[in-house]
Enzyme design. Sequence first.
Site, PDB file in Angstrom:
ATOM      1  CG  MET A   1    -106.457  56.837 -13.416  1.00  0.00           C
ATOM      2  SD  MET A   1    -106.089  58.537 -12.995  1.00  0.00           S
ATOM      3  CE  MET A   1    -105.586  58.368 -11.313  1.00  0.00           C
TER       4      MET A   1
ATOM      5  CG  LEU B   1    -104.031  47.264 -13.526  1.00  0.00           C
ATOM      6  CD1 LEU B   1    -104.403  46.220 -14.574  1.00  0.00           C
ATOM      7  CD2 LEU B   1    -105.239  48.153 -13.216  1.00  0.00           C
TER       8      LEU B   1
ATOM      9  CG  HIS C   1    -106.924  48.558 -10.020  1.00  0.00           C
ATOM     10  ND1 HIS C   1    -105.615  48.778  -9.652  1.00  0.00           N
ATOM     11  CD2 HIS C   1    -107.474  49.784 -10.174  1.00  0.00           C
ATOM     12  CE1 HIS C   1    -105.390  50.084  -9.590  1.00  0.00           C
ATOM     13  NE2 HIS C   1    -106.488  50.718  -9.897  1.00  0.00           N
TER      14      HIS C   1
ATOM     15  CG  ASP D   1    -111.233  56.570  -5.073  1.00  0.00           C
ATOM     16  OD1 ASP D   1    -110.463  57.403  -4.609  1.00  0.00           O
ATOM     17  OD2 ASP D   1    -110.844  55.478  -5.556  1.00  0.00           O
TER      18      ASP D   1
HETATM   19  P1  AMP Z   1    -107.516  54.235  -9.901  1.00  0.00           P
HETATM   20  O1  AMP Z   1    -106.721  53.409 -10.858  1.00  0.00           O
HETATM   21  O2  AMP Z   1    -106.802  54.535  -8.620  1.00  0.00           O
HETATM   22  O3  AMP Z   1    -108.166  55.439 -10.544  1.00  0.00           O
HETATM   23  O4  AMP Z   1    -108.713  53.305  -9.450  1.00  0.00           O
HETATM   24  C1  AMP Z   1    -109.562  52.702 -10.388  1.00  0.00           C
HETATM   25  C2  AMP Z   1    -110.757  52.154  -9.658  1.00  0.00           C
HETATM   26  O5  AMP Z   1    -110.326  51.196  -8.701  1.00  0.00           O
HETATM   27  C3  AMP Z   1    -111.524  53.244  -8.888  1.00  0.00           C
HETATM   28  O6  AMP Z   1    -112.923  52.999  -9.018  1.00  0.00           O
HETATM   29  C4  AMP Z   1    -111.066  53.047  -7.478  1.00  0.00           C
HETATM   30  O7  AMP Z   1    -112.017  53.456  -6.514  1.00  0.00           O
HETATM   31  C5  AMP Z   1    -110.867  51.537  -7.447  1.00  0.00           C
HETATM   32  N1  AMP Z   1    -109.935  51.185  -6.374  1.00  0.00           N
HETATM   33  C6  AMP Z   1    -108.729  51.732  -6.138  1.00  0.00           C
HETATM   34  N2  AMP Z   1    -108.176  51.202  -5.033  1.00  0.00           N
HETATM   35  C7  AMP Z   1    -109.061  50.293  -4.560  1.00  0.00           C
HETATM   36  C8  AMP Z   1    -109.081  49.418  -3.443  1.00  0.00           C
HETATM   37  N3  AMP Z   1    -108.073  49.359  -2.581  1.00  0.00           N
HETATM   38  N4  AMP Z   1    -110.162  48.624  -3.266  1.00  0.00           N
HETATM   39  C9  AMP Z   1    -111.193  48.669  -4.154  1.00  0.00           C
HETATM   40  N5  AMP Z   1    -111.237  49.476  -5.223  1.00  0.00           N
HETATM   41  C10 AMP Z   1    -110.195  50.278  -5.427  1.00  0.00           C
END
Ligand code: AMP
Length: 283
Positions: free
Chosen positions: A30, A33, A37, A150
Amino acid sequence: MREFSAPQALFHHVSGLKSSDKSIGLVPTMGALHEGHLSLIKKAKEENDIVIVSVFVNPLQFNNEGDLSGYPRTIASDIKILVSNDVDILFAPSESEMYPSRPSISIQFGELANVLEGKFRKGHFEGVGIVVGKLLHSANPDRAYFGLKDLQQFLLIRKMCEDLSFPVKVVGVETVRNENGLALSSRNLRLTNNGLEIASNIYKGLKIVQSKILSGESVKEIKNQVIRFYETTDGLEIEYFEIVDTINLKPIETYYELDELAICVAGYVDGIRLIDNLYLRLK
Ligand code: AMP
């Protein structure tokens, strides 16, 4: 880096790549970054010829208007980050491209979606399921990368892909943390400096559980102590804290016969909702 905003244009381009035998990795995000990510992107780059990153703040998965409107949107700096990390394709659809009309189908994940996040964020996973389904159809990847931060989302998406025969491997990637253990999250951008300090106690609680499990204390005793730890942390308001099995994510009463478990927590700091978990292998 190629940029696409129309799902059909992305699909068409990927079809061309696939006909020349390129493997495709998709990293759904989303935006806003961060290093978390980037670890998904790094893994995708290691395992695929072409990496697609999607950036789309999915309104369907927000059950709180303030959370949606306050969600950080930083597409210009996201593009710079993606270019400097050699990402091949950015897929950044507008809301109307993604949802020409409001979907009338709904995805029910069953029991797995009724616990933890699902219990407190009604409709969240249904929205996640629809957007991930759309992303997988548009990008048609060989592998899709999700963060284990998540954990419930990862398990649900993996099950959805199995149930609906999506020809994709769903890959889970370890959580990236800052120097205080706080799991990186786009939502951390909304925390004050003091909030960032307070939020690092979320992980401290998880580590306390880990050490107590390793020294054999009972689930009941551990839960009491850690709940007390969280309750006495000023500025942190815990929504749930559970020690669960890794199949149904149901709370466990003992762990002596389990091979693995997860400790899951969600809470608020500065009014911002944060989640974290620790996955423990016991044998
Ligand atoms: P988001 O942009 O928050 O929806 O996250 C996109 C992807 O990045 C999702 O699969 C999250 O689980 C992963 N993600 C978010 N934060 C982290 C983190 N700190 N470490 C690893 N993966 C992450």
